[in-house]
Write a protein that holds these residues in place. Structure first.
Motif, PDB file in Angstrom:
ATOM      1  N   LEU A 148       0.842  -1.211   0.000  1.00  0.00           N
ATOM      2  CA  LEU A 148       0.000   0.000   0.000  1.00  0.00           C
ATOM      3  C   LEU A 148       0.871   1.253   0.000  1.00  0.00           C
ATOM      4  O   LEU A 148       0.595   2.212  -0.729  1.00  0.00           O
ATOM      5  N   ALA A 149       1.935   1.245   0.812  1.00  0.00           N
ATOM      6  CA  ALA A 149       2.839   2.403   0.903  1.00  0.00           C
ATOM      7  C   ALA A 149       3.542   2.656  -0.424  1.00  0.00           C
ATOM      8  O   ALA A 149       3.872   3.803  -0.759  1.00  0.00           O
ATOM      9  N   GLU A 150       3.745   1.592  -1.198  1.00  0.00           N
ATOM     10  CA  GLU A 150       4.410   1.741  -2.495  1.00  0.00           C
ATOM     11  C   GLU A 150       3.450   2.147  -3.608  1.00  0.00           C
ATOM     12  O   GLU A 150       3.845   2.286  -4.765  1.00  0.00           O
ATOM     13  N   GLY A 151       2.180   2.292  -3.256  1.00  0.00           N
ATOM     14  CA  GLY A 151       1.216   2.806  -4.224  1.00  0.00           C
ATOM     15  C   GLY A 151       0.374   1.771  -4.931  1.00  0.00           C
ATOM     16  O   GLY A 151      -0.411   2.100  -5.830  1.00  0.00           O
ATOM     17  N   LEU A 152       0.505   0.495  -4.548  1.00  0.00           N
ATOM     18  CA  LEU A 152      -0.356  -0.522  -5.157  1.00  0.00           C
ATOM     19  C   LEU A 152      -1.777  -0.366  -4.616  1.00  0.00           C
ATOM     20  O   LEU A 152      -1.966  -0.013  -3.456  1.00  0.00           O
ATOM     21  N   SER A 153      -2.756  -0.622  -5.451  1.00  0.00           N
ATOM     22  CA  SER A 153      -4.145  -0.491  -5.013  1.00  0.00           C
ATOM     23  C   SER A 153      -4.542  -1.680  -4.141  1.00  0.00           C
ATOM     24  O   SER A 153      -3.988  -2.777  -4.265  1.00  0.00           O
ATOM     25  N   ALA A 154      -5.513  -1.425  -3.264  1.00  0.00           N
ATOM     26  CA  ALA A 154      -6.007  -2.500  -2.398  1.00  0.00           C
ATOM     27  C   ALA A 154      -6.556  -3.644  -3.229  1.00  0.00           C
ATOM     28  O   ALA A 154      -6.379  -4.818  -2.889  1.00  0.00           O
ATOM     29  N   GLN A 155      -7.205  -3.317  -4.342  1.00  0.00           N
ATOM     30  CA  GLN A 155      -7.779  -4.358  -5.203  1.00  0.00           C
ATOM     31  C   GLN A 155      -6.683  -5.222  -5.811  1.00  0.00           C
ATOM     32  O   GLN A 155      -6.811  -6.455  -5.881  1.00  0.00           O
ATOM     33  N   GLU A 156      -5.598  -4.605  -6.239  1.00  0.00           N
ATOM     34  CA  GLU A 156      -4.482  -5.350  -6.834  1.00  0.00           C
ATOM     35  C   GLU A 156      -3.832  -6.263  -5.793  1.00  0.00           C
ATOM     36  O   GLU A 156      -3.494  -7.418  -6.080  1.00  0.00           O
ATOM     37  N   ILE A 157      -3.668  -5.739  -4.591  1.00  0.00           N
ATOM     38  CA  ILE A 157      -3.057  -6.534  -3.515  1.00  0.00           C
ATOM     39  C   ILE A 157      -3.951  -7.722  -3.170  1.00  0.00           C
ATOM     40  O   ILE A 157      -3.482  -8.848  -2.970  1.00  0.00           O
ATOM     41  N   LEU A 158      -5.250  -7.469  -3.118  1.00  0.00           N
ATOM     42  CA  LEU A 158      -6.204  -8.535  -2.817  1.00  0.00           C
ATOM     43  C   LEU A 158      -6.158  -9.623  -3.888  1.00  0.00           C
ATOM     44  O   LEU A 158      -5.991 -10.802  -3.594  1.00  0.00           O
ATOM     45  N   ASN A 159      -6.289  -9.207  -5.146  1.00  0.00           N
ATOM     46  CA  ASN A 159      -6.387 -10.177  -6.240  1.00  0.00           C
ATOM     47  C   ASN A 159      -5.075 -10.893  -6.525  1.00  0.00           C
ATOM     48  O   ASN A 159      -5.032 -12.122  -6.660  1.00  0.00           O
ATOM     49  N   GLY A 206     -15.298   1.491  -2.022  1.00  0.00           N
ATOM     50  CA  GLY A 206     -16.489   0.904  -2.628  1.00  0.00           C
ATOM     51  C   GLY A 206     -16.188  -0.253  -3.557  1.00  0.00           C
ATOM     52  O   GLY A 206     -17.007  -0.616  -4.406  1.00  0.00           O
ATOM     53  N   VAL A 207     -14.997  -0.859  -3.405  1.00  0.00           N
ATOM     54  CA  VAL A 207     -14.640  -1.997  -4.251  1.00  0.00           C
ATOM     55  C   VAL A 207     -15.435  -3.220  -3.778  1.00  0.00           C
ATOM     56  O   VAL A 207     -15.351  -3.609  -2.613  1.00  0.00           O
ATOM     57  N   PRO A 208     -16.213  -3.818  -4.647  1.00  0.00           N
ATOM     58  CA  PRO A 208     -17.019  -4.968  -4.225  1.00  0.00           C
ATOM     59  C   PRO A 208     -16.191  -6.240  -4.122  1.00  0.00           C
ATOM     60  O   PRO A 208     -15.234  -6.428  -4.859  1.00  0.00           O
ATOM     61  N   MET A 209     -16.577  -7.103  -3.192  1.00  0.00           N
ATOM     62  CA  MET A 209     -15.985  -8.430  -3.150  1.00  0.00           C
ATOM     63  C   MET A 209     -16.605  -9.227  -4.299  1.00  0.00           C
ATOM     64  O   MET A 209     -17.492  -8.751  -4.998  1.00  0.00           O
ATOM     65  N   VAL A 210     -16.150 -10.455  -4.490  1.00  0.00           N
ATOM     66  CA  VAL A 210     -16.662 -11.278  -5.585  1.00  0.00           C
ATOM     67  C   VAL A 210     -18.163 -11.484  -5.442  1.00  0.00           C
ATOM     68  O   VAL A 210     -18.921 -11.447  -6.405  1.00  0.00           O
ATOM     69  N   GLY A 211     -18.609 -11.700  -4.205  1.00  0.00           N
ATOM     70  CA  GLY A 211     -20.017 -11.938  -3.921  1.00  0.00           C
ATOM     71  C   GLY A 211     -20.166 -12.223  -2.442  1.00  0.00           C
ATOM     72  O   GLY A 211     -19.182 -12.434  -1.732  1.00  0.00           O
ATOM     73  N   LYS A 212     -21.398 -12.247  -1.973  1.00  0.00           N
ATOM     74  CA  LYS A 212     -21.654 -12.451  -0.557  1.00  0.00           C
ATOM     75  C   LYS A 212     -22.186 -13.868  -0.338  1.00  0.00           C
ATOM     76  O   LYS A 212     -23.092 -14.309  -1.037  1.00  0.00           O
ATOM     77  N   MET A 213     -21.618 -14.562   0.650  1.00  0.00           N
ATOM     78  CA  MET A 213     -22.010 -15.943   0.926  1.00  0.00           C
ATOM     79  C   MET A 213     -22.420 -16.107   2.384  1.00  0.00           C
ATOM     80  O   MET A 213     -21.682 -15.739   3.288  1.00  0.00           O
ATOM     81  N   VAL A 214     -23.600 -16.672   2.585  1.00  0.00           N
ATOM     82  CA  VAL A 214     -24.042 -17.087   3.914  1.00  0.00           C
ATOM     83  C   VAL A 214     -23.645 -18.548   4.078  1.00  0.00           C
ATOM     84  O   VAL A 214     -23.841 -19.364   3.171  1.00  0.00           O
ATOM     85  N   ILE A 215     -23.067 -18.884   5.223  1.00  0.00           N
ATOM     86  CA  ILE A 215     -22.616 -20.256   5.446  1.00  0.00           C
ATOM     87  C   ILE A 215     -22.930 -20.676   6.868  1.00  0.00           C
ATOM     88  O   ILE A 215     -22.940 -19.838   7.788  1.00  0.00           O
ATOM     89  N   GLY A 216     -23.187 -21.959   7.073  1.00  0.00           N
ATOM     90  CA  GLY A 216     -23.439 -22.459   8.411  1.00  0.00           C
ATOM     91  C   GLY A 216     -23.601 -23.963   8.422  1.00  0.00           C
ATOM     92  O   GLY A 216     -23.803 -24.594   7.384  1.00  0.00           O
ATOM     93  N   THR A 217     -23.503 -24.537   9.633  1.00  0.00           N
ATOM     94  CA  THR A 217     -23.789 -25.952   9.838  1.00  0.00           C
ATOM     95  C   THR A 217     -25.266 -26.071  10.214  1.00  0.00           C
ATOM     96  O   THR A 217     -25.769 -25.290  11.019  1.00  0.00           O
ATOM     97  N   VAL A 218     -25.945 -27.039   9.645  1.00  0.00           N
ATOM     98  CA  VAL A 218     -27.402 -27.092   9.747  1.00  0.00           C
ATOM     99  C   VAL A 218     -27.898 -27.415  11.151  1.00  0.00           C
ATOM    100  O   VAL A 218     -27.141 -27.872  12.014  1.00  0.00           O
ATOM    101  N   SER A 219     -29.191 -27.211  11.337  1.00  0.00           N
ATOM    102  CA  SER A 219     -29.854 -27.406  12.622  1.00  0.00           C
ATOM    103  C   SER A 219     -29.593 -28.797  13.197  1.00  0.00           C
ATOM    104  O   SER A 219     -29.684 -29.798  12.501  1.00  0.00           O
ATOM    105  N   ALA A 221     -10.729 -16.396  -1.443  1.00  0.00           N
ATOM    106  CA  ALA A 221     -11.013 -16.286  -2.878  1.00  0.00           C
ATOM    107  C   ALA A 221     -11.755 -14.996  -3.215  1.00  0.00           C
ATOM    108  O   ALA A 221     -12.119 -14.778  -4.375  1.00  0.00           O
ATOM    109  N   GLY A 222     -11.987 -14.145  -2.208  1.00  0.00           N
ATOM    110  CA  GLY A 222     -12.585 -12.844  -2.466  1.00  0.00           C
ATOM    111  C   GLY A 222     -14.064 -12.733  -2.177  1.00  0.00           C
ATOM    112  O   GLY A 222     -14.682 -11.713  -2.496  1.00  0.00           O
ATOM    113  N   PHE A 223     -14.646 -13.763  -1.571  1.00  0.00           N
ATOM    114  CA  PHE A 223     -16.058 -13.698  -1.209  1.00  0.00           C
ATOM    115  C   PHE A 223     -16.220 -13.056   0.171  1.00  0.00           C
ATOM    116  O   PHE A 223     -15.381 -13.261   1.050  1.00  0.00           O
ATOM    117  N   GLU A 224     -17.296 -12.313   0.346  1.00  0.00           N
ATOM    118  CA  GLU A 224     -17.633 -11.782   1.663  1.00  0.00           C
ATOM    119  C   GLU A 224     -18.456 -12.845   2.383  1.00  0.00           C
ATOM    120  O   GLU A 224     -19.473 -13.307   1.877  1.00  0.00           O
TER     121      GLU A 224
END
Length: 211
Positions: free
Chosen positions: A28-39, A85-98, A116-119
């Motif tokens: 980040l200090a060297e000027g790379l974007s957060a999106q580039e670092i993430l991906n 405002g950079v979006p993640m790949v997509g939003k995932m709900v996860i859980g172990t069932v009842s 992998a970039g999912f929220e």
């Protein structure tokens, strides 16, 4: 790809938490974007972990250690990604069932998916169908992941899918299921979109479902 991102991938693979955090801050200090670092840094590193896990060259403890390193970098990036405002790949709900309190596999999938970039919205264990439905609705999730380790709790997966239909949400979310007793034929029978036998496969499947 910059040298620092290549080194970040290596440090992540080795599970070096402090090195990944420091490399993220330096990039980040060297000027790379957060999106580039993430991906190209964090997701790239976790992709390599996933490939070797799937090939049997890495095992669950090593994947968990790498995932912790990935989280260290993500903690640095998350506020910047949110501000820009950079979006993640997509939003995932996860859980172990009842009725099921097992969470090691579910936690591993959640970590790999986040890598992998999912929220991820992790509802934990013993999640009732109505809780899954409420989370999908409230979060606008594109993916729902359900895990079961007990054969006696597997029917809750079908009940949850039926509840999604009743709520008018079934066509808005892709449903993935997994866990030791779960099979591809069971997933098809209950109307799930996909079955994933392990965490690395779950990432590949999720990507194909959300293209």
């Amino acid at each position: 790809m910059s040298n620092i991102l290549g080194q970040m991938q290596k440090d992540l693979y080795e599970g070096n938490v402090n090195a990944v955090r420091a490399a993220t801050e330096k990039a980040l200090a060297e000027g790379l974007s957060a999106q580039e670092i993430l991906n190209d840094g964090l997701i790239g590193g976790m992709d390599e972990v996933g490939r070797d896990f799937r090939a049997g060259d890495l095992f669950i403890p090593e994947v968990l250690i790498a995932a912790r390193a990935m989280h260290a970098g993500l903690e640095v990036l998350r506020p910047i990604l949110a501000e820009s405002g950079v979006p993640m790949v997509g939003k995932m709900v996860i859980g172990t069932v009842s009725g099921d309190l097992h969470d090691i596999g579910k936690n591993l999938v959640a970590m790999m998916m986040e890598g992998a970039g999912f929220e991820i919205i992790d509802l934990g264990t013993d999640v009732k169908p109505e809780e899954f439905v409420a989370a999908v609705r409230n979060e606008g999730a594109v993916l729902l992941g359900m895990s079961a380790l007990l054969t006696t709790t597997m029917p809750s997966m079908q009940t949850t899918i039926e509840a999604l239909v009743e709520a008018g949400l079934r066509d808005k979310v892709k449903v993935m299921v997994g866990g030791a007793p779960v099979t591809a034929s069971f997933a098809e029978r209950i109307g799930a979109d996909a079955y994933a036998p392990d965490a690395a496969s779950a990432v590949d499947t999720a990507r194909s479902l959300t293209k």
